[in-house]
Design an enzyme around this catalytic site. Structure first.
Site, PDB file in Angstrom:
ATOM      1  N   HIS A 198       0.387 -12.142   1.232  1.00 29.67           N
ATOM      2  CA  HIS A 198      -0.363 -11.178   0.428  1.00 29.67           C
ATOM      3  C   HIS A 198      -0.440 -11.612  -1.037  1.00 29.67           C
ATOM      4  O   HIS A 198       0.562 -11.633  -1.742  1.00 29.67           O
ATOM      5  CB  HIS A 198       0.295  -9.800   0.524  1.00 29.67           C
ATOM      6  CG  HIS A 198      -0.620  -8.675   0.175  1.00 29.67           C
ATOM      7  ND1 HIS A 198      -0.209  -7.358   0.178  1.00 29.67           N
ATOM      8  CD2 HIS A 198      -1.933  -8.645  -0.171  1.00 29.67           C
ATOM      9  CE1 HIS A 198      -1.227  -6.579  -0.139  1.00 29.67           C
ATOM     10  NE2 HIS A 198      -2.278  -7.344  -0.367  1.00 29.67           N
ATOM     11  N   TYR A 234       0.827  -1.199   0.000  1.00 35.91           N
ATOM     12  CA  TYR A 234       0.000   0.000   0.000  1.00 35.91           C
ATOM     13  C   TYR A 234       0.867   1.257   0.000  1.00 35.91           C
ATOM     14  O   TYR A 234       1.391   1.676   1.038  1.00 35.91           O
ATOM     15  CB  TYR A 234      -0.927   0.020   1.221  1.00 35.91           C
ATOM     16  CG  TYR A 234      -1.859  -1.171   1.321  1.00 35.91           C
ATOM     17  CD1 TYR A 234      -2.210  -1.929   0.215  1.00 35.91           C
ATOM     18  CD2 TYR A 234      -2.385  -1.543   2.559  1.00 35.91           C
ATOM     19  CE1 TYR A 234      -3.062  -3.016   0.327  1.00 35.91           C
ATOM     20  CE2 TYR A 234      -3.245  -2.631   2.676  1.00 35.91           C
ATOM     21  CZ  TYR A 234      -3.576  -3.357   1.556  1.00 35.91           C
ATOM     22  OH  TYR A 234      -4.418  -4.441   1.682  1.00 35.91           O
TER      23      TYR A 234
END
Length: 286
Positions: free
Chosen positions: A140, A56
């Site tokens: 992830h 992010y």
């Protein structure tokens, strides 16, 4: 705010969580003051679960979240981050990230689900957040890396959990089929299910939720607005669904659901938030 435990772990999550991708400048710049204010507002509303990731904003989300939580009692909140994408120097920067975040691309993402890669990722996250420990670590988006993620990364996380370094482990993805495999075939405690149990998509009912129930594990439902389409009372053209512009047929469906919500005195976002935590074996949503 009510809390729900991740099965067989000491971790309890508030039924609403704070997903910190936006404070990593997802799609647009979020000024630092607005990012800090968003975390403050979540805290004031009783939210005590915060999720971030190196992906992010190329670390920006982790740095901002860590700074915003600094000084708050560490035992009062749960923080999760992710591993599998190392941030390494970008030898050919072009000035802007090409992965949906409005940040400079001095770093780039490098897939790595090896034991060394997982340990390096966690250490880098701790440095960026300023924390001395993480409560939960998810692998992830290992969509194209099942074998290494299952055979090397997950055992590495399990060893850290068994040593008391982290409290819970799992995987986070935008699909449900592989998450069900993580629940059935690995020592994962919990999976982060993104966008697959929402008002517009309940595909997880066929695999993730039955697997969680069968094996006594937990599910955190995230992306409950499906990247934005369900985040307004009346969706409009150009809103996102699964990180892309929503196709006309899904916009039509969202508007029809919005009409039903209005007829019953509620809103589309409120219904979207309520949808996920009501699911079997769900711990909450972010």
């Amino acid at each position: 705010m009510h809390q729900r435990k991740i099965h067989h772990t000491p971790v309890a999550l508030t039924t609403l969580g704070f997903g910190a991708s936006v404070i990593g400048n997802l799609y647009r710049v979020t000024p630092p003051a607005d990012a800090a204010a968003a975390v403050d507002a979540a805290w004031d509303a009783g939210i005590r679960y915060f999720d971030t990731a190196p992906h992010y904003g190329l670390g920006l989300s982790e740095r901002r979240l860590g700074a915003a939580l600094q000084g708050r009692p560490r035992h009062e909140y749960v923080i999760s981050s992710k591993a599998g994408r190392l941030l390494v120097p970008n030898e050919e920067p072009r000035g802007a990230d090409s992965d949906g975040f409005v940040v400079r691309d001095d770093l780039r993402r490098q897939w790595d689900f090896s034991r060394d890669g997982i340990l390096r990722s966690i250490e880098a996250t701790l440095q960026r957040t300023g924390l001395d420990r993480l409560d939960i670590v998810y692998l992830h988006d290992p969509d194209d890396h099942w074998r290494q993620a299952a055979d090397e990364a997950m055992p590495t996380l399990a060893a850290l959990r068994d040593q008391g370094v982290i409290d819970a482990i799992g995987a986070g993805m935008n699909q449900s089929a592989m998450l069900a495999r993580f629940l059935r075939e690995t020592p994962a405690d919990v999976v982060m299910l993104a966008g697959r149990y929402t008002l517009l998509d309940q595909s997880a009912l066929d695999d993730v939720l039955p697997a969680a129930a069968q094996h006594g594990k937990s599910v955190v439902a995230v992306g409950v607005f499906n990247s934005g389409l369900l985040s307004r009372d009346r969706p409009t053209e150009g809103m996102k669904y699964d990180y892309q512009d929503a196709p006309p047929e899904l916009l039509t469906r969202a508007l029809a659901i919005a009409d039903v919500c209005a007829a019953h005195g509620t809103t589309l976002p409120a219904a979207a938030i309520r949808c996920a935590p009501c699911s079997p074996n769900s711990t909450g949503c972010a």
